[in-house]
Write an enzyme that holds these catalytic residues in place. Structure first.
Site, PDB file in Angstrom:
ATOM      1  N   TYR A 124      -1.769  -2.407  10.786  1.00  0.00           N
ATOM      2  CA  TYR A 124      -1.971  -3.014   9.457  1.00  0.00           C
ATOM      3  C   TYR A 124      -0.860  -2.586   8.505  1.00  0.00           C
ATOM      4  CZ  TYR A 124      -3.400  -2.650   4.588  1.00  0.00           C
ATOM      5  OH  TYR A 124      -3.394  -2.674   3.217  1.00  0.00           O
TER       6      TYR A 124
ATOM      7  N   THR B 230       0.826  -1.211   0.000  1.00  0.00           N
ATOM      8  CA  THR B 230       0.000   0.000   0.000  1.00  0.00           C
ATOM      9  C   THR B 230       0.860   1.261   0.000  1.00  0.00           C
ATOM     10  OG1 THR B 230      -1.238   1.353   1.595  1.00  0.00           O
ATOM     11  CG2 THR B 230      -0.421  -0.710   2.412  1.00  0.00           C
TER      12      THR B 230
ATOM     13  N   LYS C  71       2.297  -4.628   6.357  1.00  0.00           N
ATOM     14  CA  LYS C  71       2.627  -4.534   4.929  1.00  0.00           C
ATOM     15  C   LYS C  71       4.104  -4.192   4.755  1.00  0.00           C
ATOM     16  CE  LYS C  71      -0.629  -4.767   2.320  1.00  0.00           C
ATOM     17  NZ  LYS C  71      -1.300  -5.963   1.770  1.00  0.00           N
TER      18      LYS C  71
ATOM     19  N   SER D 159      -0.168   2.575  11.090  1.00  0.00           N
ATOM     20  CA  SER D 159      -1.095   1.687  11.809  1.00  0.00           C
ATOM     21  C   SER D 159      -0.460   0.299  11.858  1.00  0.00           C
ATOM     22  CB  SER D 159      -2.442   1.598  11.091  1.00  0.00           C
ATOM     23  OG  SER D 159      -2.335   0.740   9.964  1.00  0.00           O
TER      24      SER D 159
HETATM   25  N1  LIG Z   1      -8.945  -2.069  -1.286  1.00  0.00           N
HETATM   26  C1  LIG Z   1      -8.032  -1.115  -1.231  1.00  0.00           C
HETATM   27  O1  LIG Z   1      -8.356   0.088  -1.286  1.00  0.00           O
HETATM   28  C2  LIG Z   1      -6.574  -1.466  -1.098  1.00  0.00           C
HETATM   29  C3  LIG Z   1      -5.618  -0.439  -1.165  1.00  0.00           C
HETATM   30  C4  LIG Z   1      -4.275  -0.742  -1.040  1.00  0.00           C
HETATM   31  C5  LIG Z   1      -3.883  -2.063  -0.865  1.00  0.00           C
HETATM   32  N2  LIG Z   1      -4.827  -3.047  -0.783  1.00  0.00           N
HETATM   33  C6  LIG Z   1      -4.355  -4.425  -0.590  1.00  0.00           C
HETATM   34  O2  LIG Z   1      -4.908  -5.236  -1.618  1.00  0.00           O
HETATM   35  C7  LIG Z   1      -5.137  -6.565  -1.142  1.00  0.00           C
HETATM   36  C8  LIG Z   1      -6.595  -6.951  -1.378  1.00  0.00           C
HETATM   37  O3  LIG Z   1      -7.420  -5.992  -0.734  1.00  0.00           O
HETATM   38  P1  LIG Z   1      -8.997  -6.079  -0.738  1.00  0.00           P
HETATM   39  O4  LIG Z   1      -9.512  -4.722  -0.563  1.00  0.00           O
HETATM   40  O5  LIG Z   1      -9.452  -6.908  -1.878  1.00  0.00           O
HETATM   41  O6  LIG Z   1      -9.225  -6.873   0.639  1.00  0.00           O
HETATM   42  P2  LIG Z   1     -10.241  -8.068   0.947  1.00  0.00           P
HETATM   43  O7  LIG Z   1     -10.243  -8.243   2.412  1.00  0.00           O
HETATM   44  O8  LIG Z   1     -11.546  -7.825   0.295  1.00  0.00           O
HETATM   45  O9  LIG Z   1      -9.529  -9.295   0.211  1.00  0.00           O
HETATM   46  C9  LIG Z   1      -8.615 -10.141   0.823  1.00  0.00           C
HETATM   47  C10 LIG Z   1      -9.172 -11.566   0.711  1.00  0.00           C
HETATM   48  O10 LIG Z   1      -8.204 -12.455   1.263  1.00  0.00           O
HETATM   49  C11 LIG Z   1      -8.845 -13.373   2.135  1.00  0.00           C
HETATM   50  N3  LIG Z   1      -7.848 -13.740   3.145  1.00  0.00           N
HETATM   51  C12 LIG Z   1      -7.286 -12.944   4.087  1.00  0.00           C
HETATM   52  N4  LIG Z   1      -6.405 -13.627   4.817  1.00  0.00           N
HETATM   53  C13 LIG Z   1      -6.411 -14.897   4.338  1.00  0.00           C
HETATM   54  C14 LIG Z   1      -5.718 -16.083   4.684  1.00  0.00           C
HETATM   55  N5  LIG Z   1      -4.838 -16.098   5.689  1.00  0.00           N
HETATM   56  N6  LIG Z   1      -5.938 -17.206   3.972  1.00  0.00           N
HETATM   57  C15 LIG Z   1      -6.835 -17.215   2.943  1.00  0.00           C
HETATM   58  N7  LIG Z   1      -7.533 -16.121   2.575  1.00  0.00           N
HETATM   59  C16 LIG Z   1      -7.321 -14.975   3.263  1.00  0.00           C
HETATM   60  C17 LIG Z   1     -10.039 -12.626   2.699  1.00  0.00           C
HETATM   61  O11 LIG Z   1     -11.088 -13.485   3.110  1.00  0.00           O
HETATM   62  C18 LIG Z   1     -10.455 -11.735   1.523  1.00  0.00           C
HETATM   63  O12 LIG Z   1     -11.453 -12.334   0.735  1.00  0.00           O
HETATM   64  C19 LIG Z   1      -4.751  -6.547   0.338  1.00  0.00           C
HETATM   65  O13 LIG Z   1      -3.428  -7.002   0.465  1.00  0.00           O
HETATM   66  C20 LIG Z   1      -4.812  -5.067   0.698  1.00  0.00           C
HETATM   67  O14 LIG Z   1      -3.947  -4.770   1.775  1.00  0.00           O
HETATM   68  C21 LIG Z   1      -6.147  -2.779  -0.906  1.00  0.00           C
END
Ligand SMILES: NC(=O)c1ccc[n+]([C@@H]2O[C@H](COP(=O)([O-])OP(=O)(O)OC[C@H]3O[C@@H](n4cnc5c(N)ncnc54)[C@H](O)[C@@H]3O)[C@@H](O)[C@H]2O)c1
Length: 399
Positions: free
Chosen positions: A185, A148, A189, A183
Site C-alpha cells: 500500500y 502518507t 502511495k 508495505s
Molecule cells: N485514515 C487515515 O488514517 C489516513 C492516513 C494517511 C493517509 N490516508 C489517505 O487518505 C485517503 C482517504 O483515506 P480514508 O481513511 O478516508 O480511506 P477510505 O477507504 O475510507 O476512503 C477512500 C474512499 O475512496 C473510495 N475509492 C477507493 N478507490 C476508488 C476508486 N477507484 N474509484 C472510486 N472510489 C474509490 C472508497 O470506496 C472510499 O470510500 C487515502 O488516500 C488514504 O491513503 C488516510
C-alpha cells in the site's frame, strides 16, 4: 468554490464533504463503495453505524439552503473509467479536486499477491487517470491528494517536508527526500507521489501532495449535525487504524493489540484537524507546480497510544482495558529515531482542536452506544496478516 471530492463516501471524504457543503461550497463527489465492500470482506462493519451513500447525500441536501446547488455523488471506479471521469471534470469545471479515492490499508495490501496487485491497480491507475483528466479538462484546478507519512518510512534521520539538500562530489542540490515504503500500500502511495511530481514538472499542474499521519476520531462538527451524517469507524485488523481500533477493542472488552515491543513511533492527528488542514490547503494561494507538505499534530509510540486509550477507558467506565503483545507480523523497525517536520500547516494557521486524551474519551462515549450491536465482531480485532508469509501464524507473546 466548485469542489470535486473523489472518494467522498470514505472515512475522511465524507466529513470533508459535510464540512464544505455546510460552508456553501458547491460539491460533487465520486465513490465506488470499495471501502464498504472491503470491510465486508473482512467480516466486519463500521463500529458507528452509517447509512447507504444515497441517504447520506439526501440528508446533506435537506440540511442545506435550497438556493445552493445540490451535493451529488456518482458511483463509478475512477481507476477504470477514465472517460467518465474526464467528462465529469469537463462539465463541472472544479476549482479544487480532492483525490482520496484509494485503497488505504497496508495489511489488506499484504494479504496476498492478488491484493497487492489490486491495490496497485486501484491506487496508481486512479492517480494517473486523475492527472490526465485534469490536464485535458481542468488544467488550472488545484489538485489536493493525501499521501502518507508512511512513505518516508523510519529513516533514522529527521524527516523534512518533502525535499532535502543532497551533497555529492562537492556539488549540492535540493532533491525529494528518499521514500522507504514498508508495505505494498505504502509503495502505491510512493508511486503516486512520483507520478504527481512528474505531471507537475511536465504539464505545469497545481498539486498539493499531503503526507498525512494516522487519523483518529468518530466524527467532526459537521457530521454531528444529524445521525444520518455519521462517518464510518473501522476496527478490524486491516481497516481499523491504530487509535480507532484500540478504542473499539476497549469497548468490546478485548485486549488492545500491540505488535512486538510497541516502540514503533507514528505521527497522528484527530479527524477534525485533518479536515481543518485540508481546508487550509484548499484556501491557500497555490502558485502552481508540485507542493509537498506533512500533516500531523504529534507523535507517539504504539504502546503509549494503548496506554492513553486504556487510561481513558478506565476514567470513562471505571473498568480496565488490558493490552496484549503479539509477535510483530510486520517487517518494520521497532527502535528508531522519529523527528518529522510539520512547518507549512502551522505557518498557515493550523492549531490542534483537541488533545488526544479528550478525543479518545469522546470516541469511547460514542462507541459505547453501539456496544451491543458489535458484540459478535470481537474476532476481527486480532492480527491475521503476516508481512512475510501468506498463511503465517501470529503468536501471542508473554506480556
Ligand atoms: N485514515 C487515515 O488514517 C489516513 C492516513 C494517511 C493517509 N490516508 C489517505 O487518505 C485517503 C482517504 O483515506 P480514508 O481513511 O478516508 O480511506 P477510505 O477507504 O475510507 O476512503 C477512500 C474512499 O475512496 C473510495 N475509492 C477507493 N478507490 C476508488 C476508486 N477507484 N474509484 C472510486 N472510489 C474509490 C472508497 O470506496 C472510499 O470510500 C487515502 O488516500 C488514504 O491513503 C488516510
Amino acid at each position: 468554490m466548485k469542489v470535486l471530492i473523489l472518494g467522498m463516501d470514505g472515512y475522511i471524504g465524507w466529513p470533508l464533504a459535510c464540512t464544505l457543503a455546510r460552508e456553501g461550497h458547491q460539491i460533487k463527489g465520486v465513490d465506488n463503495r470499495l471501502r464498504r465492500k472491503n470491510v465486508e470482506e473482512m467480516g466486519s462493519m463500521s463500529a458507528i453505524p452509517i447509512v447507504p451513500l444515497e441517504d447520506r447525500v439526501k440528508k446533506i441536501n435537506e440540511l442545506r439552503s435550497l438556493l445552493l446547488q445540490p451535493v451529488t455523488m456518482e458511483d463509478f471506479d475512477i481507476s477504470a473509467n477514465y472517460k467518465r471521469l474526464k467528462k465529469l471534470i469537463r462539465s463541472f469545471k472544479p476549482e479544487v479536486i480532492f483525490h482520496l479515492a484509494q485503497q488505504p490499508s497496508a495489511p489488506f495490501s499484504m494479504k496476498s499477491r492478488r491484493k497487492c496487485i489490486e491495490t496497485h491497480h486501484n491506487n496508481v491507475d486512479s492517480t494517473l487517470n486523475v492527472i490526465y483528466a485534469m490536464k485535458e479538462a481542468a488544467p488550472l484546478a488545484h489538485l489536493i491528494t493525501i499521501g502518507t507519512m508512511g512513505e518516508y518510512g523510519t529513516p533514522d534521520v529527521p524527516i523534512p517536508e518533502g525535499r532535502c539538500e543532497v551533497n555529492v562530489g562537492g556539488h549540492s542540490t535540493m532533491m525529494p527526500f528518499p521514500r522507504n515504503a514498508g508495505s505494498w500500500y505504502h509503495q502505491t502511495k510512493v508511486h503516486s507521489t512520483h507520478n504527481l511530481r512528474m505531471a507537475c514538472n511536465h504539464w505545469g499542474l497545481r498539486v498539493t501532495d499531503i503526507m498525512q499521519g494516522i487519523v483518529y476520531g468518530t466524527g467532526v462538527e459537521a457530521t454531528a449535525e444529524d445521525e444520518l451524517l455519521r462517518t464510518r469507524l473501522d476496527f478490524d485488523d486491516c481497516f481499523g487504524t491504530v487509535v480507532n481500533r484500540f478504542v473499539v477493542a476497549a469497548v468490546l472488552g478485548e485486549p488492545l493489540p500491540i505488535y512486538g515491543q510497541g516502540t514503533q513511533t507514528r505521527s497522528l492527528l484527530p479527524l477534525q484537524d485533518s479536515i481543518n488542514c485540508l481546508k487550509i490547503v484548499m484556501d491557500s494561494n497555490h502558485p502552481g507546480g508540485y507542493h509537498e507538505i506533512n500533516q500531523f499534530h504529534e507523535y507517539y509510540q504504539i504502546h503509549q497510544l494503548a496506554q492513553i486509550v486504556s487510561d481513558a477507558y478506565r476514567e470513562v467506565t471505571g473498568e480496565e482495558a488490558s493490552i496484549i503483545r503479539y509477535a510483530n507480523p510486520r517487517v518494520e523497525k521497532e527502535e528508531h529515531l522519529y523527528e518529522p517536520e510539520c512547518k507549512w500547516l502551522k505557518r498557515n494557521g493550523y492549531e490542534s482542536t483537541s488533545s488526544i486524551e479528550s478525543t479518545v474519551k469522546c470516541m469511547i462515549f460514542n462507541v459505547l452506544r453501539f456496544k451491543k450491536a458489535l458484540a459478535g465482531f470481537k474476532k476481527v480485532i486480532a492480527p491475521t496478516v503476516s508481512w512475510v508469509d501468506e498463511v503465517g501464524t501470529i503468536f501471542q507473546l508473554d506480556n
